[in-house]
Design a protein around this motif. Structure first.
Motif, PDB file in Angstrom:
ATOM      1  N   LEU A 118       0.800  -1.239   0.000  1.00  0.00           N
ATOM      2  CA  LEU A 118       0.000   0.000   0.000  1.00  0.00           C
ATOM      3  C   LEU A 118       0.825   1.277   0.000  1.00  0.00           C
ATOM      4  N   SER A 119       2.046   1.200   0.528  1.00  0.00           N
ATOM      5  CA  SER A 119       2.805   2.461   0.659  1.00  0.00           C
ATOM      6  C   SER A 119       3.354   2.963  -0.680  1.00  0.00           C
ATOM      7  N   ASP A 120       3.170   2.183  -1.740  1.00  0.00           N
ATOM      8  CA  ASP A 120       3.735   2.561  -3.047  1.00  0.00           C
ATOM      9  C   ASP A 120       2.786   3.497  -3.819  1.00  0.00           C
ATOM     10  N   GLY A 145       7.544   4.900   8.076  1.00  0.00           N
ATOM     11  CA  GLY A 145       7.946   3.528   8.441  1.00  0.00           C
ATOM     12  C   GLY A 145       7.564   2.518   7.379  1.00  0.00           C
ATOM     13  N   GLY A 146       6.848   2.939   6.363  1.00  0.00           N
ATOM     14  CA  GLY A 146       6.422   2.010   5.308  1.00  0.00           C
ATOM     15  C   GLY A 146       7.549   1.748   4.329  1.00  0.00           C
ATOM     16  N   GLU A 147       7.351   0.759   3.479  1.00  0.00           N
ATOM     17  CA  GLU A 147       8.405   0.378   2.539  1.00  0.00           C
ATOM     18  C   GLU A 147       8.765   1.551   1.610  1.00  0.00           C
ATOM     19  N   PHE A 148       7.733   2.303   1.198  1.00  0.00           N
ATOM     20  CA  PHE A 148       7.982   3.423   0.277  1.00  0.00           C
ATOM     21  C   PHE A 148       7.784   4.754   1.003  1.00  0.00           C
ATOM     22  N   GLU A 149       8.335   4.818   2.208  1.00  0.00           N
ATOM     23  CA  GLU A 149       8.186   6.015   3.048  1.00  0.00           C
ATOM     24  C   GLU A 149       8.605   7.297   2.320  1.00  0.00           C
TER      25      GLU A 149
END
Ligand code: 5RP
Length: 293
Positions: A118-120, A145-149
């Motif tokens: 979702l972070s993308d 803190g998300g993968e694609f912060e």
């Protein structure tokens, strides 16, 4: 003909009365320009400085979730009871009556569905289209803190730059990933980053412990998301506690449109937010409205 006599003879200058200056009761917003404040006044009631935002933008990554299958049938009747509607431009253009003249907060980020990371996200609305739609603010998801912060923070700062150019407020929506702990420490970090990087106001989640520190450390208004559906009394209690601890309102979706009586629920939430109505009283009010046909 020009009224030259009236101009020369005018004398009502009220010399003993200082000019009235009525600020918006919104923290951290005094230095904003008039256009941006005027848009904020279409979101936050200028008397209470608070808002009930009805959030129905979930379809942008979840599809037709429960309660939002037919927005024309389930949501449009609730519009009179909200201060503001939060939705996507697709729903706005296809389903919301143009006679709706309160503020609209436009979902302006998107990309992945619930099937993906979702972070993308990317920015999904051009500022020009937001202005064309005459909205009161744009909203962007921020995945601290998300993968694609970094990408999501960059989405936010790009929208803030575009918003500042045109007087459009930006709502930073702090999104909590599945693995992240929802505590005050995390919420302080996420909300403060949104405010520091320029968001006009911030949406976060309520946390049971130390929410007052989250609100205090955020120099701009905070509103809370409702989150997953809970029993009505619990949702009203959460809204009440958040307001008493410094939130400027709610951005509530599922706890309203998935309620047994959505119109009764939004009216009860409204009284909690704007009148500080205690939760038990608000629940009784909800029950009364629910049982009145
Ligand atoms: C979806 C959103 C929603 O607007 C937000 O989560 C509020 O809705 P709910 O009260 O159902 O949580 O940002 O991404």
């Amino acid at each position: 003909m020009a009224d030259t006599d009236g101009n020369i003879d005018s004398h009502d200058y009220y010399l003993d009365t200082p000019q009235t200056d009525t600020p918006l009761p919104l923290k951290g917003c005094n230095s904003l320009d008039w256009g941006m404040k005027n848009r904020l006044a279409n979101i936050f009631d200028p008397k209470t400085g608070r808002t009930v935002m009805l959030a129905v933008d979930h379809g942008y990554f979840m599809g037709p979730t429960t309660g939002l299958e037919r927005i024309d049938i389930t949501i449009n009747p609730l519009l009179p009871y909200a201060n503001t509607l939060m939705c996507t431009r697709g729903i706005l253009r296809s389903t919301i009556p143009p006679g709706f003249n309160k503020g609209v907060v436009l979902r302006a980020s998107g990309g992945p569905s619930i099937l993906k990371e979702l972070s993308d996200e990317r920015i999904a609305v051009d500022m020009e289209d937001a202005i064309r739609l005459n909205v009161a603010a744009v909203a962007v998801q921020v995945f601290i803190g998300g993968e694609f912060e970094t990408q999501s923070v960059h989405n936010m700062t790009s929208l803030v730059d575009a918003g500042n150019r045109y007087g459009m407020p930006v709502l930073g929506v702090t999104a909590v990933g599945k693995q992240m702990v929802r505590d005050a420490k995390y919420m302080r970090l996420a909300t403060r980053m949104c405010a520091e990087l320029g968001c006009t106001y911030v949406k976060t989640y309520y946390v049971e412990k130390d929410f007052d520190t989250v609100a205090a450390a955020c120099p701009v208004p905070i509103v809370i998301a409702g989150g997953k559906k809970q029993p009505e009394l619990d949702a009203l209690t959460m809204a009440y506690n958040a307001i008493q601890q410094g939130a400027a309102g709610v951005d509530m979706g599922r706890n309203i449109f998935q309620s047994d009586a959505p119109a009764a629920m939004i009216q009860a939430v409204f009284r909690v937010v704007h009148e500080n109505m205690p939760p038990k009283e608000a629940f009784e009010y909800y029950e009364t409205l629910k049982n009145t046909k």
